[in-house]
Design a protein around this motif. Structure first.
Motif, PDB file in Angstrom:
ATOM      1  N   SER A  42       2.854   1.045   6.712  1.00 15.85           N
ATOM      2  CA  SER A  42       2.662   0.823   8.145  1.00 15.85           C
ATOM      3  C   SER A  42       3.904   1.284   8.903  1.00 15.85           C
ATOM      4  N   ALA A  43       3.689   2.198   9.873  1.00 16.95           N
ATOM      5  CA  ALA A  43       4.789   2.724  10.680  1.00 16.95           C
ATOM      6  C   ALA A  43       4.949   1.969  12.000  1.00 16.95           C
ATOM      7  N   GLY A  44       4.344   0.782  12.095  1.00  9.30           N
ATOM      8  CA  GLY A  44       4.641  -0.098  13.220  1.00  9.30           C
ATOM      9  C   GLY A  44       3.623  -0.140  14.351  1.00  9.30           C
ATOM     10  N   ASP A  45       3.827  -1.131  15.219  1.00  7.58           N
ATOM     11  CA  ASP A  45       2.974  -1.418  16.383  1.00  7.58           C
ATOM     12  C   ASP A  45       1.544  -1.747  15.979  1.00  7.58           C
ATOM     13  N   LEU A  46       1.412  -2.579  14.969  1.00  3.53           N
ATOM     14  CA  LEU A  46       0.104  -3.050  14.524  1.00  3.53           C
ATOM     15  C   LEU A  46       0.123  -4.574  14.456  1.00  3.53           C
ATOM     16  N   LYS A  47      -0.999  -5.190  14.773  1.00  2.00           N
ATOM     17  CA  LYS A  47      -1.082  -6.645  14.740  1.00  2.00           C
ATOM     18  C   LYS A  47      -0.835  -7.153  13.310  1.00  2.00           C
ATOM     19  N   PRO A  48      -0.038  -8.219  13.166  1.00  2.00           N
ATOM     20  CA  PRO A  48       0.207  -8.740  11.824  1.00  2.00           C
ATOM     21  C   PRO A  48      -1.076  -9.186  11.141  1.00  2.00           C
ATOM     22  N   THR A  58      -6.515  -5.830  -1.253  1.00  2.00           N
ATOM     23  CA  THR A  58      -5.967  -4.846  -2.176  1.00  2.00           C
ATOM     24  C   THR A  58      -4.838  -5.463  -2.987  1.00  2.00           C
ATOM     25  N   LYS A  59      -4.601  -4.915  -4.157  1.00  2.00           N
ATOM     26  CA  LYS A  59      -3.502  -5.381  -4.998  1.00  2.00           C
ATOM     27  C   LYS A  59      -2.290  -4.468  -4.899  1.00  2.00           C
ATOM     28  N   VAL A  60      -2.390  -3.395  -4.112  1.00  2.00           N
ATOM     29  CA  VAL A  60      -1.266  -2.463  -3.988  1.00  2.00           C
ATOM     30  C   VAL A  60      -0.316  -2.961  -2.907  1.00  2.00           C
ATOM     31  N   PRO A  61       0.956  -2.579  -2.959  1.00  2.00           N
ATOM     32  CA  PRO A  61       1.909  -3.019  -1.936  1.00  2.00           C
ATOM     33  C   PRO A  61       1.541  -2.494  -0.551  1.00  2.00           C
ATOM     34  N   VAL A  62       1.754  -3.339   0.461  1.00  2.00           N
ATOM     35  CA  VAL A  62       1.634  -2.935   1.857  1.00  2.00           C
ATOM     36  C   VAL A  62       3.042  -3.038   2.448  1.00  2.00           C
ATOM     37  N   LEU A  63       3.677  -1.900   2.656  1.00  2.00           N
ATOM     38  CA  LEU A  63       5.047  -1.856   3.151  1.00  2.00           C
ATOM     39  C   LEU A  63       5.031  -1.575   4.650  1.00  2.00           C
ATOM     40  N   TYR A  64       5.972  -2.175   5.378  1.00  2.00           N
ATOM     41  CA  TYR A  64       5.984  -1.942   6.825  1.00  2.00           C
ATOM     42  C   TYR A  64       7.388  -1.910   7.407  1.00  2.00           C
ATOM     43  N   VAL A  65       7.498  -1.217   8.546  1.00  2.00           N
ATOM     44  CA  VAL A  65       8.660  -1.310   9.420  1.00  2.00           C
ATOM     45  C   VAL A  65       8.149  -1.771  10.790  1.00  2.00           C
ATOM     46  N   HIS A  66       9.062  -2.180  11.648  1.00  2.00           N
ATOM     47  CA  HIS A  66       8.678  -2.687  12.963  1.00  2.00           C
ATOM     48  C   HIS A  66       8.512  -1.558  13.969  1.00  2.00           C
ATOM     49  N   GLY A  67       7.500  -1.701  14.815  1.00  2.00           N
ATOM     50  CA  GLY A  67       7.399  -0.868  16.002  1.00  2.00           C
ATOM     51  C   GLY A  67       8.078  -1.561  17.160  1.00  2.00           C
ATOM     52  N   ASN A  68       8.165  -0.895  18.293  1.00  2.00           N
ATOM     53  CA  ASN A  68       8.834  -1.503  19.447  1.00  2.00           C
ATOM     54  C   ASN A  68       8.027  -2.633  20.079  1.00  2.00           C
TER      55      ASN A  68
END
Length: 211
Positions: A42-48, A58-68
């Motif tokens: 996730s490249a950000g600006d998405l609802k948690p 899913t069993k795969v990792p979901v990695l994220y950074v913060h959007g503004n």
């Protein structure tokens, strides 16, 4: 489903998300739509709640950074997901470096001046050295002058240009620039023959390594 093999290497199918919750994956979700996906970024600006929803199927990792616009993550971070801000996360040998946030254009916790972002990058030097570089740079904002916008809120970071030139990652993934912002919107394109740039707006799937 077994992973594909090309030229003796495993192909990792990666789902990238940014900026807009995909109706295809949320409103009209079917579990089968995540079959074969090996990693979600996730490249950000998405609802948690959106990221938590996908992580629960899913069993795969979901990695994220913060959007503004992700200040709410401090109160309600996405469950089952992994924050890789200011880190290099290694998954199946793929080194993923995370630097979220946008250029500072008003008060906000996930906004930075060019100098502030440069300081964040400088603090990563030991982690970069320890991991001998990185394969994917995951950010919210684009690099300066490379797919960024003409207005102040959508200018890219000069520090990302430095990272692309010095470390030559295979992929640079960002969000922040919506499809409606550009007449000739492209989600994937080459940069300097070394790096593929992906704008993860809404959703995009690519295979790593793409050979």
């Amino acid at each position: 489903m077994l992973p594909a093999v090309v030229a003796g290497e495993l192909l990792m199918k990666i789902l990238v998300l940014a900026d807009v919750e995909s109706k295809y994956l949320w409103d009209y979700f079917e579990k089968e739509k995540l079959e074969g996906i090996d990693l979600i970024l996730s490249a950000g600006d998405l609802k948690p709640q959106y990221l938590s929803f996908l992580a629960s199927f899913t069993k795969v990792p979901v990695l994220y950074v913060h959007g503004n616009h992700d200040d709410c993550y401090e109160i309600q971070p996405p469950d089952g997901c992994i924050n890789i801000e200011n880190k290099i996360y290694v998954y199946k040998g793929v080194r993923i470096m995370g630097l979220g946030g946008s250029i500072r254009y008003k008060k906000g916790k996930n906004q930075y001046t060019q100098k502030e972002m440069n300081r964040r990058i400088n603090k990563m030097w030991f982690s970069i050295k320890k991991n001998k570089g990185f394969d994917i740079l995951l950010t919210h904002s684009p690099a300066a002058g490379i797919g960024d916008g003409p207005d102040e809120p959508h200018k890219g970071f000069e520090g990302f240009n430095y990272l692309l030139e010095k470390y030559k990652p295979k992929y640079f993934i960002h969000g922040h620039i919506h499809k409606s912002y550009q007449m000739k919107f492209k989600q994937e394109y080459e940069y300097n023959e070394n790096t593929k740039i992906i704008n993860g707006y809404e959703r995009y799937i690519f295979e790593y390594p793409d050979v």
